[in-house]
Design a protein around this motif. Structure first.
Motif, short mmCIF file in Angstrom:
data_model
loop_
_atom_site.label_atom_id
_atom_site.label_comp_id
_atom_site.label_asym_id
_atom_site.label_seq_id
_atom_site.Cartn_x
_atom_site.Cartn_y
_atom_site.Cartn_z
N ASN A 163 4.95 4.85 1.93
CA ASN A 163 4.94 3.54 1.96
C ASN A 163 4.28 3.15 3.25
OD1 ASN A 163 4.95 0.60 1.77
ND2 ASN A 163 7.23 0.46 1.56
N LEU A 164 2.76 2.64 3.05
CA LEU A 164 2.19 2.26 4.41
C LEU A 164 2.47 0.63 4.80
CD1 LEU A 164 -1.12 4.14 3.67
CD2 LEU A 164 0.66 4.76 5.10
N THR A 182 -9.46 1.53 5.59
CA THR A 182 -9.04 1.88 6.91
C THR A 182 -7.77 1.22 7.06
OG1 THR A 182 -11.14 2.14 7.58
CG2 THR A 182 -9.65 2.49 9.30
N ILE A 183 -6.68 2.26 7.18
CA ILE A 183 -5.33 1.57 7.75
C ILE A 183 -4.96 2.21 8.82
CG2 ILE A 183 -3.04 1.24 6.96
CD1 ILE A 183 -4.26 0.94 4.08
N GLU A 184 -4.62 1.77 9.97
CA GLU A 184 -4.22 2.24 11.37
C GLU A 184 -4.92 3.47 11.68
OE1 GLU A 184 0.21 3.28 10.60
OE2 GLU A 184 0.56 1.51 10.15
N VAL A 233 0.69 -1.15 -0.04
CA VAL A 233 0.02 -0.16 0.13
C VAL A 233 0.76 1.15 0.10
CG1 VAL A 233 -1.98 1.15 1.25
CG2 VAL A 233 -1.89 -1.23 1.32
N ILE A 234 0.72 2.23 -0.86
CA ILE A 234 1.58 3.29 -0.94
C ILE A 234 0.31 4.49 -1.06
CG2 ILE A 234 2.90 4.51 -2.69
CD1 ILE A 234 4.20 2.16 -1.62
N ASP A 283 -2.47 2.27 -4.42
CA ASP A 283 -2.32 3.38 -4.51
C ASP A 283 -3.50 3.94 -3.75
OD1 ASP A 283 0.11 3.01 -5.66
OD2 ASP A 283 -0.50 3.54 -7.77
N VAL A 284 -3.21 4.59 -2.85
CA VAL A 284 -4.36 5.40 -2.09
C VAL A 284 -3.89 6.80 -1.90
CG1 VAL A 284 -4.96 3.05 -0.97
CG2 VAL A 284 -3.38 4.69 0.30
#
Length: 107
Positions: free
Chosen positions: A40-41, A57-59, A31-32, A87-88
Motif C-alpha cells: 500500500n503506497l 512518480t511517487i516518493e 495506490v497499491i 494498481d501500479v
C-alpha cells in the motif's frame, strides 16, 4: 478554491484544485503496488485523467499504472463515487514483465 474529497474508513482526504486547468485537477486515489507482495503506497492526489500504462512518480520512484478502478455506491437513487484505486508496478518490473510475455509468445 474548489476541493475534491474521498471518504475512507475514519478520515477524509482533500485535494486542492487548480482553477486554471480543469483537466489536471487532482483527485485522491488509493495506490497499491501490485508486485508480490502487494504494498500500500497510501492515498495520493493525482490528476483525474490517468490511464493504464501511464507513468507516475511517487516518493521519487517511477511507477507504471496497471489498472485504474472507480467504485460507485447507490445512494438515494443515484450512483456516487466512493473509491478510486490505482494498481501500479515499478517501471523496471513493468518492462521486465513485457519482455517475459514477449518471450513466452515467441516460444
Amino acid at each position: 478554491m474548489a476541493m475534491t474529497f474521498i471518504k475512507t474508513h475514519l478520515y477524509q482526504v482533500y485535494c486542492r484544485k487548480k482553477e486554471k486547468d480543469k483537466s489536471q485537477n487532482p483527485e485522491p486515489y488509493k495506490v497499491i503496488e501490485i508486485s508480490p507482495p502487494p504494498k500500500n503506497l497510501g492515498i495520493r492526489c493525482l490528476p483525474s485523467n490517468l490511464q493504464c500504462e501511464e507513468s507516475v512518480t511517487i516518493e521519487d520512484r517511477a511507477y507504471t499504472i496497471s489498472a485504474v478502478t472507480h467504485r460507485y455506491q447507490l445512494r438515494k437513487g443515484k450512483y456516487e463515487p466512493t473509491k478510486k484505486r490505482l494498481d501500479v508496478l515499478s517501471t523496471g518490473r513493468y518492462i521486465l514483465n513485457l519482455y517475459l510475455e514477449n518471450l513466452l509468445e515467441q516460444s
